[in-house]
Design a protein around this motif. Sequence first.
Motif, PDB file in Angstrom:
ATOM      1  N   MET A 196       0.663  -1.136  -0.013  1.00  0.00           N
ATOM      2  CA  MET A 196      -0.078  -0.010   0.172  1.00  0.00           C
ATOM      3  C   MET A 196       0.849   1.231   0.021  1.00  0.00           C
ATOM      4  SD  MET A 196      -3.098  -0.896  -0.181  1.00  0.00           S
ATOM      5  CE  MET A 196      -4.161  -2.267  -0.042  1.00  0.00           C
ATOM      6  N   GLY A 197       2.089   1.338   0.345  1.00  0.00           N
ATOM      7  CA  GLY A 197       2.941   2.268   0.054  1.00  0.00           C
ATOM      8  C   GLY A 197       4.233   2.264  -0.397  1.00  0.00           C
ATOM      9  N   TYR A 198       4.715   1.215  -0.419  1.00  0.00           N
ATOM     10  CA  TYR A 198       5.968   0.984  -1.019  1.00  0.00           C
ATOM     11  C   TYR A 198       6.140  -0.465  -1.740  1.00  0.00           C
ATOM     12  CZ  TYR A 198      11.272   1.854  -1.914  1.00  0.00           C
ATOM     13  OH  TYR A 198      12.382   1.961  -2.427  1.00  0.00           O
ATOM     14  N   PRO A 199       5.600  -0.546  -3.006  1.00  0.00           N
ATOM     15  CA  PRO A 199       5.406  -1.974  -3.467  1.00  0.00           C
ATOM     16  C   PRO A 199       6.624  -2.402  -4.128  1.00  0.00           C
ATOM     17  CG  PRO A 199       4.103  -0.386  -4.873  1.00  0.00           C
ATOM     18  CD  PRO A 199       4.709   0.485  -3.447  1.00  0.00           C
ATOM     19  N   GLU A 200       7.702  -1.834  -3.967  1.00  0.00           N
ATOM     20  CA  GLU A 200       8.885  -2.451  -4.987  1.00  0.00           C
ATOM     21  C   GLU A 200       9.413  -3.600  -4.523  1.00  0.00           C
ATOM     22  OE1 GLU A 200      11.721   0.360  -5.685  1.00  0.00           O
ATOM     23  OE2 GLU A 200      10.632   2.209  -5.564  1.00  0.00           O
ATOM     24  N   ALA A 201       9.527  -4.718  -5.581  1.00  0.00           N
ATOM     25  CA  ALA A 201      10.084  -5.957  -5.242  1.00  0.00           C
ATOM     26  C   ALA A 201      11.366  -6.179  -5.421  1.00  0.00           C
ATOM     27  CB  ALA A 201       9.255  -6.926  -6.182  1.00  0.00           C
ATOM     28  N   TYR A 202      12.187  -5.856  -4.137  1.00  0.00           N
ATOM     29  CA  TYR A 202      13.395  -6.270  -3.967  1.00  0.00           C
ATOM     30  C   TYR A 202      13.948  -7.571  -3.938  1.00  0.00           C
ATOM     31  CZ  TYR A 202      14.009  -1.096  -2.982  1.00  0.00           C
ATOM     32  OH  TYR A 202      14.304   0.279  -3.173  1.00  0.00           O
ATOM     33  N   PHE A 203      12.955  -8.276  -3.361  1.00  0.00           N
ATOM     34  CA  PHE A 203      13.233  -9.710  -3.234  1.00  0.00           C
ATOM     35  C   PHE A 203      12.680 -10.618  -4.404  1.00  0.00           C
ATOM     36  CE2 PHE A 203      11.528 -13.817  -1.990  1.00  0.00           C
ATOM     37  CZ  PHE A 203      12.530 -14.390  -1.638  1.00  0.00           C
ATOM     38  N   THR A 204      13.386 -11.366  -4.926  1.00  0.00           N
ATOM     39  CA  THR A 204      12.949 -12.342  -6.052  1.00  0.00           C
ATOM     40  C   THR A 204      13.451 -13.856  -5.796  1.00  0.00           C
ATOM     41  OG1 THR A 204      12.902 -10.772  -7.623  1.00  0.00           O
ATOM     42  CG2 THR A 204      13.150 -13.080  -8.155  1.00  0.00           C
ATOM     43  N   PRO A 205      12.690 -15.101  -5.628  1.00  0.00           N
ATOM     44  CA  PRO A 205      13.306 -16.219  -4.993  1.00  0.00           C
ATOM     45  C   PRO A 205      14.034 -16.999  -6.305  1.00  0.00           C
ATOM     46  CG  PRO A 205      10.829 -16.026  -5.594  1.00  0.00           C
ATOM     47  CD  PRO A 205      11.189 -14.742  -5.623  1.00  0.00           C
ATOM     48  N   PRO A 206      14.949 -17.574  -5.854  1.00  0.00           N
ATOM     49  CA  PRO A 206      15.670 -18.244  -6.998  1.00  0.00           C
ATOM     50  C   PRO A 206      14.845 -19.005  -7.677  1.00  0.00           C
ATOM     51  CG  PRO A 206      16.635 -18.798  -4.821  1.00  0.00           C
ATOM     52  CD  PRO A 206      15.287 -18.082  -4.634  1.00  0.00           C
ATOM     53  N   MET A 207      14.894 -19.221  -9.255  1.00  0.00           N
ATOM     54  CA  MET A 207      13.864 -19.806 -10.072  1.00  0.00           C
ATOM     55  C   MET A 207      14.031 -21.204 -10.074  1.00  0.00           C
ATOM     56  SD  MET A 207      11.741 -17.670 -11.083  1.00  0.00           S
ATOM     57  CE  MET A 207      11.753 -15.901 -10.598  1.00  0.00           C
ATOM     58  N   GLU A 208      15.212 -21.793  -9.585  1.00  0.00           N
ATOM     59  CA  GLU A 208      15.629 -23.187  -9.433  1.00  0.00           C
ATOM     60  C   GLU A 208      14.523 -23.955  -8.386  1.00  0.00           C
ATOM     61  OE1 GLU A 208      20.069 -23.572 -10.555  1.00  0.00           O
ATOM     62  OE2 GLU A 208      19.608 -22.210  -8.716  1.00  0.00           O
ATOM     63  N   VAL A 209      14.109 -22.955  -7.582  1.00  0.00           N
ATOM     64  CA  VAL A 209      13.009 -23.747  -6.470  1.00  0.00           C
ATOM     65  C   VAL A 209      11.639 -23.298  -6.861  1.00  0.00           C
ATOM     66  CG1 VAL A 209      13.222 -21.872  -4.656  1.00  0.00           C
ATOM     67  CG2 VAL A 209      12.946 -24.205  -4.134  1.00  0.00           C
ATOM     68  N   VAL A 210      11.360 -22.407  -7.852  1.00  0.00           N
ATOM     69  CA  VAL A 210      10.002 -21.806  -8.049  1.00  0.00           C
ATOM     70  C   VAL A 210       9.275 -22.875  -8.834  1.00  0.00           C
ATOM     71  CG1 VAL A 210       8.766 -20.106  -9.095  1.00  0.00           C
ATOM     72  CG2 VAL A 210      10.511 -19.516  -7.820  1.00  0.00           C
ATOM     73  N   GLU A 211       8.284 -23.451  -8.393  1.00  0.00           N
ATOM     74  CA  GLU A 211       7.584 -24.341  -9.196  1.00  0.00           C
ATOM     75  C   GLU A 211       6.636 -23.956 -10.350  1.00  0.00           C
ATOM     76  OE1 GLU A 211       3.728 -26.892  -7.914  1.00  0.00           O
ATOM     77  OE2 GLU A 211       5.689 -27.848  -7.268  1.00  0.00           O
ATOM     78  N   GLN A 212       6.230 -22.745 -10.129  1.00  0.00           N
ATOM     79  CA  GLN A 212       5.520 -21.742 -11.304  1.00  0.00           C
ATOM     80  C   GLN A 212       5.001 -20.648 -10.762  1.00  0.00           C
ATOM     81  OE1 GLN A 212       1.866 -24.420 -11.038  1.00  0.00           O
ATOM     82  NE2 GLN A 212       0.686 -23.021 -10.063  1.00  0.00           N
ATOM     83  N   ILE A 213       4.827 -19.715 -11.809  1.00  0.00           N
ATOM     84  CA  ILE A 213       4.533 -18.356 -11.422  1.00  0.00           C
ATOM     85  C   ILE A 213       3.408 -18.168 -12.058  1.00  0.00           C
ATOM     86  CG2 ILE A 213       5.448 -15.868 -12.025  1.00  0.00           C
ATOM     87  CD1 ILE A 213       7.998 -16.815 -12.747  1.00  0.00           C
ATOM     88  N   GLU A 214       2.229 -17.692 -11.120  1.00  0.00           N
ATOM     89  CA  GLU A 214       1.012 -17.248 -11.614  1.00  0.00           C
ATOM     90  C   GLU A 214       0.736 -16.066 -11.920  1.00  0.00           C
ATOM     91  OE1 GLU A 214      -1.073 -21.094  -8.691  1.00  0.00           O
ATOM     92  OE2 GLU A 214      -0.856 -18.750  -7.938  1.00  0.00           O
ATOM     93  N   ILE A 215       0.073 -15.795 -12.902  1.00  0.00           N
ATOM     94  CA  ILE A 215       0.112 -14.195 -13.217  1.00  0.00           C
ATOM     95  C   ILE A 215      -1.427 -14.106 -13.564  1.00  0.00           C
ATOM     96  CG2 ILE A 215       0.514 -12.458 -14.954  1.00  0.00           C
ATOM     97  CD1 ILE A 215       3.224 -13.645 -15.435  1.00  0.00           C
ATOM     98  N   VAL A 216      -2.023 -13.002 -12.878  1.00  0.00           N
ATOM     99  CA  VAL A 216      -3.426 -12.451 -13.100  1.00  0.00           C
ATOM    100  C   VAL A 216      -3.546 -11.268 -13.538  1.00  0.00           C
ATOM    101  CG1 VAL A 216      -5.877 -12.605 -12.339  1.00  0.00           C
ATOM    102  CG2 VAL A 216      -4.264 -14.186 -11.466  1.00  0.00           C
ATOM    103  N   ARG A 217      -3.913 -10.704 -14.547  1.00  0.00           N
ATOM    104  CA  ARG A 217      -3.908  -9.453 -15.090  1.00  0.00           C
ATOM    105  C   ARG A 217      -4.859  -8.568 -14.198  1.00  0.00           C
ATOM    106  NH1 ARG A 217      -0.483  -9.424 -19.829  1.00  0.00           N
ATOM    107  NH2 ARG A 217       0.269 -11.624 -19.980  1.00  0.00           N
ATOM    108  N   GLY A 218      -4.779  -7.279 -14.712  1.00  0.00           N
ATOM    109  CA  GLY A 218      -5.387  -6.292 -13.839  1.00  0.00           C
ATOM    110  C   GLY A 218      -6.750  -6.636 -12.965  1.00  0.00           C
ATOM    111  N   ALA A 219      -7.458  -7.738 -13.537  1.00  0.00           N
ATOM    112  CA  ALA A 219      -8.579  -8.132 -12.830  1.00  0.00           C
ATOM    113  C   ALA A 219      -8.413  -8.931 -11.463  1.00  0.00           C
ATOM    114  CB  ALA A 219      -9.528  -8.969 -13.752  1.00  0.00           C
TER     115      ALA A 219
END
Length: 809
Positions: free
Chosen positions: A205-228
């Motif tokens: 709500m005040g500072y939404p910058e994503a400084y953290f990104t998990p290692p993709m070697e352990v990410v099973e999937q990335i879910e993207i839901v557009r603006g809705a």
Amino acid sequence: MRFIFTTWLLLLLICFQAQAQKNTLSGNIVDEKQQPVVGASVYLQGTVRGVQTDAFGNFILKDFPKGEYVLRVSMVGFKDASRSFTIGDREAKEVNLVLEEDLLLLDAFEFSVSRGIMGQEKMPEVDNFRVNAARKNEVIRVGEINANLAMNNSRQIFGRTPGISIWENDGSGIQLGVASRGLSPNRSWEFNVRMNGYDVTPDPMGYPEAYFTPPMEVVEQIEIVRGASSLQYGPQFGGLMNFVMRKPDKSKRFTFETLNTVGNNGLFSTFNYLGGTEGKWNYTAYYQKRIGNGWRENGYFNTDHAHVEVNYAASNKLKLGLEMTYMTTESQQPGGLTDEQFAQDPRQSTRGRNWFSTPWFVPALTAEYIVSENTKFSLKTFGTFAERSSVGFMRPINQEDDLGNRQLDRDFYNTYGSELRMITDYQLFGKKQTLASGLRYFNGLIDRKQNGQGDSGNRMNFDLIEGGVYNRDLDFRNINYAAFAENIFRISDKLLATAGVRVESIYSNMEGRFNIVNGQEVLLSPQSRTRNFLLFGLGSEYKLTKTTEFYTNFSQAYRPVLISDLTPPATTDIIDENLQDSRGYNFDFGYRGSLGSYLKFDASYFYLNYADRIGTIAQLNPNGTIYQFRTNLGNSVSQGFEGYVEFDPITAFLKSSRFGYIHLFASLAIVDARYGDFMTTTVVDGQIREGNLNGNRVENAPRKINRYGITYQLKNFSVTWQLSDIGEAFADASNTVSPNAAATVGLIPAYQVQDLSGSATFKKRYILRGGINNLTNEMYFTRRAGGYPGPGIMPADGRTFYLTFGLKL
């Protein structure tokens, strides 16, 4: 926090001791040809207990109370199967089942198996306590694509996701900068970024910058839901981006994997993972170490990631979990370049003393409770305890480093929140309907210390010089309450509609020291504001055939006033007391599905209205002096086409081939992002001149975002070639073409980049991956930075290569 964790673990141990049973249910799942079904989901209906079948189709469930149960088995490509059974105390029982092929689902299943990749999938209508029907969404199955996962190569990872624009100025892979539909990729801040469903940014709500990104070697999937997505998540216009981490292996007590990567520029990465299931417990943990010198001079990175997750079935109805994620980073920032420097040598750097670090700790406690087969609850309690620290020479890039004291800036984030969700199925008009609802609480505190005097050295050091102070020291507090609900109305077997609402309440407060002038503190007048509002959304989905559907969705969105919006850059600047959150909406209309087992597609039109955008204009004081006034100035509109298609010609014409398969994909987007009525002012010779951005293109928004690829796959070997074809963009809203001396504004030229990557698995245990990124050594850039980590042109990496060796046990 230590007390919370100790209490939680003690509760788990008490539950374990009090409810441990000796019951055992085992069995074997095969198909109609008596072949083992590997990876099938086996669970006790109406409970939280479940496992997966192993490589031989076997499963085992332990330690559950005596009673009557229904065992259910599900697997893509097969019809669900079930068997009722009764088990007594300390009894061992065996149940074997044969799964029948589902011809409709089998096509899609064979399509995935034949090509060896999962491509671009969509989310199911309902899953994980949320409604996904009628939405533009994508699921990137990270482990199934050929990409440089050790370096989090976003150009490859998002290659099949249409319309994703990427800032490629961080070759270390530490931070991710992506956006869509003409929005800013700055640390992905227009997305609501989550991991396993909970927040990982400092303050959405005040500072939404994503400084953290998990290692993709352990990410099973990335879910993207557009603006809705704003109804169920909020608040960003871009929608939701959720990193789903690899879950514990439910088929084994213990599994281990190691991936070790080497590459040019001193790259070394080691990723180590273990997990398993034993009775009521399952667990997973990983550690990644990544180090390298970077492609440019004065580039260096050293990162450590660690994560642990433990889940416990306290009863048949209740599952408890604990997750903890920790990251440390040490990153040398080469800084920006002028246009002349970039033309001479993009690898050069004139900033050798700039360093950046973001230690990040994210704990989460989770609970799931099943009331009945139709109703269940989820609770996630989470926190972010982190820092953002930088030190360096931060003046314009056309000024030479004077080797004096460096500027020191530090942020400290202490935030926590909780989200309770419920999902229930009920009958209405003879059809099953689904309601998803929830409550949210978030409390964020940001302590911002800026313009401090650091040392005059070259190494990373975030200590003030002796007697030094931070000229700016601000505290920002955000408290958010929200309630949301969304319902699926299934009108017929082909048609459904969705309707939802979100109620928001946001309280913000900022206070502290703004500056020190001639030894005197300049205090910022405390600023507090409370906003309450509603968001609405509607959608529908119509199945034209069994495998294709039309979908449409309208959803209101908003962007809260951020900490940066409330911080004036100078003491003479004034913030509008009535500064409002930016409001607007997203609209989608599309057609998606598959044809046979050889073609998948998703094509859609989108319209994004971004109203009440915040900006700064010059104003006159009564005494005739000029000051800068920050307020809501106008709006912008983004509209265009997003399309994805993947075609398997071998399956289409030959059905099968012992020589392998070829798969073609195209991810296309045409984006027309322009300002509407948006006031501007400039000061010329002490006079204010008014203007309007009406018709100008939105900055950092390429009109063309196209990516194409070919994959060849033969059994356990596959290789992928990908071409990224990205159009030109402007670095500022005024659409300046000729760059200024500091290279902060000017045209960002179009570019094309090719990547080649492959993978092979031997004896299901040994893994070999490798590739060449930027195959033709294209010299290009995607960003002109006005501040850190610039300022100036931020070159993307040239040609690099990597090689990964892995082992699974």
